[in-house]
Design a protein around this motif. Structure first.
Motif, mmCIF file in Angstrom:
data_model
loop_
_atom_site.group_PDB
_atom_site.id
_atom_site.type_symbol
_atom_site.label_atom_id
_atom_site.label_comp_id
_atom_site.label_asym_id
_atom_site.label_seq_id
_atom_site.Cartn_x
_atom_site.Cartn_y
_atom_site.Cartn_z
ATOM 1 N N GLN A 205 -38.426 100.582 77.676
ATOM 2 C CA GLN A 205 -38.232 101.388 76.409
ATOM 3 C C GLN A 205 -37.228 101.831 76.854
ATOM 4 O OE1 GLN A 205 -41.126 103.580 74.694
ATOM 5 N NE2 GLN A 205 -39.595 104.700 73.195
ATOM 6 N N GLN A 206 -36.477 102.639 77.399
ATOM 7 C CA GLN A 206 -35.023 102.861 77.175
ATOM 8 C C GLN A 206 -33.907 101.799 77.595
ATOM 9 O OE1 GLN A 206 -34.520 106.023 76.783
ATOM 10 N NE2 GLN A 206 -36.701 106.306 77.354
ATOM 11 N N ARG A 207 -34.735 101.261 78.364
ATOM 12 C CA ARG A 207 -33.128 99.926 78.275
ATOM 13 C C ARG A 207 -33.226 99.443 76.792
ATOM 14 N NH1 ARG A 207 -30.304 99.387 82.362
ATOM 15 N NH2 ARG A 207 -31.531 100.605 84.714
ATOM 16 N N LEU A 208 -34.622 98.900 76.434
ATOM 17 C CA LEU A 208 -34.293 98.611 74.725
ATOM 18 C C LEU A 208 -33.539 99.327 74.223
ATOM 19 C CD1 LEU A 208 -37.949 96.780 74.813
ATOM 20 C CD2 LEU A 208 -35.633 96.142 74.651
ATOM 21 N N VAL A 209 -33.411 100.771 74.036
ATOM 22 C CA VAL A 209 -32.875 101.264 73.171
ATOM 23 C C VAL A 209 -31.487 101.536 73.194
ATOM 24 C CG1 VAL A 209 -32.305 104.044 72.691
ATOM 25 C CG2 VAL A 209 -34.986 103.024 72.781
ATOM 26 N N ALA A 210 -30.674 101.483 75.189
ATOM 27 C CA ALA A 210 -29.544 101.156 75.337
ATOM 28 C C ALA A 210 -29.364 99.926 74.788
ATOM 29 C CB ALA A 210 -29.763 101.100 76.177
ATOM 30 N N LEU A 211 -30.016 99.082 74.361
ATOM 31 C CA LEU A 211 -29.845 97.801 74.915
ATOM 32 C C LEU A 211 -29.067 97.811 73.000
ATOM 33 C CD1 LEU A 211 -29.659 94.597 74.631
ATOM 34 C CD2 LEU A 211 -31.725 94.255 74.025
ATOM 35 N N GLY A 212 -29.703 98.101 71.644
ATOM 36 C CA GLY A 212 -29.335 98.544 70.788
ATOM 37 C C GLY A 212 -28.712 98.886 70.286
ATOM 38 N N MET A 213 -28.547 100.082 70.747
ATOM 39 C CA MET A 213 -27.400 101.379 70.614
ATOM 40 C C MET A 213 -25.833 100.304 71.301
ATOM 41 S SD MET A 213 -28.281 105.033 72.090
ATOM 42 C CE MET A 213 -26.941 105.362 72.043
ATOM 43 N N LEU A 214 -26.117 99.493 72.208
ATOM 44 C CA LEU A 214 -24.483 98.799 72.481
ATOM 45 C C LEU A 214 -24.255 98.148 71.037
ATOM 46 C CD1 LEU A 214 -25.100 98.860 75.977
ATOM 47 C CD2 LEU A 214 -23.201 99.549 75.155
ATOM 48 N N GLY A 216 -24.934 97.745 68.126
ATOM 49 C CA GLY A 216 -25.045 98.245 67.063
ATOM 50 C C GLY A 216 -23.671 99.000 66.621
ATOM 51 N N ARG A 217 -22.690 99.645 68.202
ATOM 52 C CA ARG A 217 -21.607 99.514 68.182
ATOM 53 C C ARG A 217 -19.942 98.039 68.583
ATOM 54 N NH1 ARG A 217 -21.124 103.040 74.059
ATOM 55 N NH2 ARG A 217 -18.421 102.813 73.096
ATOM 56 N N ALA A 218 -21.104 97.737 69.179
ATOM 57 C CA ALA A 218 -20.823 96.198 68.532
ATOM 58 C C ALA A 218 -20.473 95.200 67.731
ATOM 59 C CB ALA A 218 -21.102 95.878 69.916
ATOM 60 N N VAL A 219 -21.469 95.904 66.757
ATOM 61 C CA VAL A 219 -21.233 95.215 65.355
ATOM 62 C C VAL A 219 -20.731 95.804 64.374
ATOM 63 C CG1 VAL A 219 -22.631 95.156 63.226
ATOM 64 C CG2 VAL A 219 -23.508 94.121 65.592
ATOM 65 N N ARG A 220 -20.552 97.222 64.371
ATOM 66 C CA ARG A 220 -19.206 97.804 64.203
ATOM 67 C C ARG A 220 -18.062 98.131 64.794
ATOM 68 N NH1 ARG A 220 -24.217 101.363 64.311
ATOM 69 N NH2 ARG A 220 -23.303 102.292 66.604
ATOM 70 N N SER A 221 -17.591 97.733 65.482
ATOM 71 C CA SER A 221 -16.334 97.737 66.505
ATOM 72 C C SER A 221 -15.114 97.039 65.115
ATOM 73 C CB SER A 221 -16.897 98.042 67.866
ATOM 74 O OG SER A 221 -15.409 96.917 68.157
ATOM 75 N N LYS A 222 -14.292 97.785 65.514
ATOM 76 C CA LYS A 222 -12.867 97.157 64.536
ATOM 77 C C LYS A 222 -12.395 96.206 65.922
ATOM 78 C CE LYS A 222 -13.099 99.567 60.994
ATOM 79 N NZ LYS A 222 -14.473 98.935 59.940
ATOM 80 N N ASP A 223 -12.238 96.526 67.179
ATOM 81 C CA ASP A 223 -11.633 95.394 67.874
ATOM 82 C C ASP A 223 -12.211 94.560 68.773
ATOM 83 O OD1 ASP A 223 -10.234 94.758 69.887
ATOM 84 O OD2 ASP A 223 -10.111 97.782 70.635
ATOM 85 N N ARG A 232 -20.858 92.365 76.380
ATOM 86 C CA ARG A 232 -21.444 91.743 77.953
ATOM 87 C C ARG A 232 -22.112 93.792 78.664
ATOM 88 N NH1 ARG A 232 -19.482 94.058 82.789
ATOM 89 N NH2 ARG A 232 -18.712 95.361 81.614
ATOM 90 N N GLN A 233 -21.927 94.826 78.034
ATOM 91 C CA GLN A 233 -22.886 95.638 78.768
ATOM 92 C C GLN A 233 -23.930 94.976 78.123
ATOM 93 O OE1 GLN A 233 -21.472 98.976 77.590
ATOM 94 N NE2 GLN A 233 -19.480 99.059 77.900
ATOM 95 N N ALA A 234 -24.678 94.787 76.797
ATOM 96 C CA ALA A 234 -25.489 94.598 75.948
ATOM 97 C C ALA A 234 -26.477 93.101 76.647
ATOM 98 C CB ALA A 234 -25.318 94.145 74.966
ATOM 99 N N HIS A 235 -25.632 92.463 77.030
ATOM 100 C CA HIS A 235 -26.133 91.304 78.096
ATOM 101 C C HIS A 235 -26.512 92.270 79.165
ATOM 102 C CE1 HIS A 235 -26.101 87.937 80.591
ATOM 103 N NE2 HIS A 235 -26.559 87.465 79.595
ATOM 104 N N ALA A 236 -26.099 93.034 79.530
ATOM 105 C CA ALA A 236 -26.810 92.911 80.959
ATOM 106 C C ALA A 236 -27.817 94.067 80.988
ATOM 107 C CB ALA A 236 -25.230 94.056 82.007
ATOM 108 N N GLU A 237 -27.939 94.569 80.242
ATOM 109 C CA GLU A 237 -28.347 95.334 79.735
ATOM 110 C C GLU A 237 -30.092 94.524 79.602
ATOM 111 O OE1 GLU A 237 -29.927 98.706 79.500
ATOM 112 O OE2 GLU A 237 -27.783 99.312 80.165
ATOM 113 N N SER A 238 -30.198 93.876 78.430
ATOM 114 C CA SER A 238 -30.402 92.554 78.826
ATOM 115 C C SER A 238 -31.816 92.405 79.270
ATOM 116 C CB SER A 238 -30.494 91.842 77.397
ATOM 117 O OG SER A 238 -29.703 90.416 77.754
ATOM 118 N N ARG A 239 -30.637 91.814 81.020
ATOM 119 C CA ARG A 239 -31.399 91.023 82.039
ATOM 120 C C ARG A 239 -32.187 91.833 82.939
ATOM 121 N NH1 ARG A 239 -26.261 88.231 84.880
ATOM 122 N NH2 ARG A 239 -28.664 87.590 86.130
ATOM 123 N N GLN A 240 -31.370 93.820 82.502
ATOM 124 C CA GLN A 240 -31.825 94.056 83.550
ATOM 125 C C GLN A 240 -33.204 94.587 83.241
ATOM 126 O OE1 GLN A 240 -31.003 95.864 85.945
ATOM 127 N NE2 GLN A 240 -32.821 96.942 86.908
#
Length: 378
Positions: A205-214, A216-223, A232-240
């Motif tokens: 559950q903690q991994r999925l929460v972190a995945l969702g936050m990552l 969300g930040r990627a969607v909102r990022s303008k860079d 890339r971090q979200a992909h690593a979290e999903s694998r973990q």
């Protein structure tokens, strides 16, 4: 072969000791019978006579119990005064029979030794007579050794008949055991559910929460570069998260146990362990599903505990079968001092008890720790 010889020696010693107790049991039975006959119509006198009689009878039966345990006959005891006296009234006959069997075996062994010595070291004038005597003595020795096992088994059956619990008491004990094991199974299931919930909450559950936050930040990022890094971090979290989810599913029930059997499942436990595990498999065929499941969880939990708490450098797992008993033995070379009443081992004991099995934990301070599960199987 060595185990059979050792057991034969123990039974022979037991029969000799049992023959010696006849010198006490027979006079005791005769004198007790005369004393009780004299006060048969006097209730108060009968009670006064029964007190010392039963005190001696219990001492004799306790001696017989230790002797039978020495020979390997271990069973539950539950008898009253009448059954105890009946046992002693009959047991002396088997004591004399055991003495005769042992004497015959010693006689046969002595004659065989004499015949072989004469044949080897002296000039034999009548070789046919010596050979016939040796063969006859060897046959007598063989029959006597077989009789040692037979008389020992008969004595164990006699003790179980008179000194074991009655059918009614055995049924009550069985009902109590079933009620206790059923309650233990329910408690074990609830504990397992709580553990699964804790693993999912603290891990996946903690991994999925972190995945969702990552994400969300990627969607909102303008860079764009920053968004790619977040993905890339979200992909690593999903694998973990997937790895941890597989770990939880494996701990709930490994599919390899159904697909390839207990041996393959235990080999997987050994491969996944952080400490080297040596598996010794002595079964000729796979046990039934219920027994295999309990055996697997015993090994898995014991190995996990050894890795986490014992600082062991090596673990040995031995799976063997003795008659209708599947024996699973796990030993590590760690610090020892394992608490048999702890939640993990206590849960294993309840799993084993649900199959009418027995779990033993031997863990002296300093090690080694040995956990043995004995599971009845068809």
């Amino acid at each position: 072969m060595r185990g059979m010889a050792r057991r034969g020696m123990r039974l022979t010693v037991g029969l000799l000791v049992g023959a010696g107790t006849v010198a006490v049991e027979l006079p005791f039975i005769v004198l007790s019978g005369i004393a009780l006959l004299c006060v048969f119509v006097w209730p108060r006198g009968r009670r006064k006579v029964l007190e010392p009689v039963m005190a001696v009878a219990r001492w004799l039966i306790e001696s017989a119990r230790r002797r039978l345990q020495f020979g390997g006959a271990d069973f539950a005891y539950g008898y009253d005064d009448e059954r105890a006296l009946k046992y002693l009234a009959v047991r002396w006959l088997l004591g004399l029979l055991g003495a005769g069997v042992v004497f015959a075996a010693l006689t046969g062994a002595t004659i065989v030794l004499w015949a072989s010595t004469v044949w080897t070291f002296t000039h034999v004038e009548h070789p046919v007579d010596v050979a016939e005597t040796g063969v006859g003595a060897l046959f007598l020795l063989f029959l006597s050794l077989q009789a040692v096992f037979g008389v020992a088994a008969l004595e164990a059956r006699l003790a179980r008949h008179f000194l074991g619990p009655t059918h009614e008491r055995e049924l009550k004990r069985r009902v109590a055991e079933l009620a206790s094991s059923r309650a233990g199974v329910v408690a074990a299931v609830n504990d397992e559910r709580r553990r699964i919930e804790r693993d999912l909450h603290d891990g996946v559950q903690q991994r999925l929460v972190a995945l969702g936050m990552l994400l969300g930040r990627a969607v909102r990022s303008k860079d764009e570069a920053h968004a790619v890094e977040l993905l890339r971090q979200a992909h690593a979290e999903s694998r973990q998260a997937l790895t941890e989810l597989r770990e939880v599913a494996w701990r709930i029930y490994p599919t390899v146990l159904d697909e390839a059997g207990l041996q393959a499942a235990l080999e997987t436990v050994a491969e996944r362990s952080a400490v080297p595990v040596r598996l010794t498999w002595r079964l000729t065929r796979e046990p039934e599903a219920a027994v295999a499941t309990v055996a697997y969880f015993v090994v898995s939990e014991a190995v996990t505990n050894a890795v986490k708490h014992s600082c062991a450098e090596g673990i040995t797992v031995t799976v063997d079968r003795n008659g209708n008993i599947l024996s699973v033995r796990i030993q590590d070379d760690g610090w020892g001092g394992a608490n048999a009443s702890g939640s993990g081992l206590f849960g294993l004991a309840r799993r084993v008890a649900a199959l009418d099995g027995r779990l033993r934990v031997d863990s002296p301070v300093g090690g080694p720790t040995t956990i043995t599960a004995e599971l009845p199987c068809a």
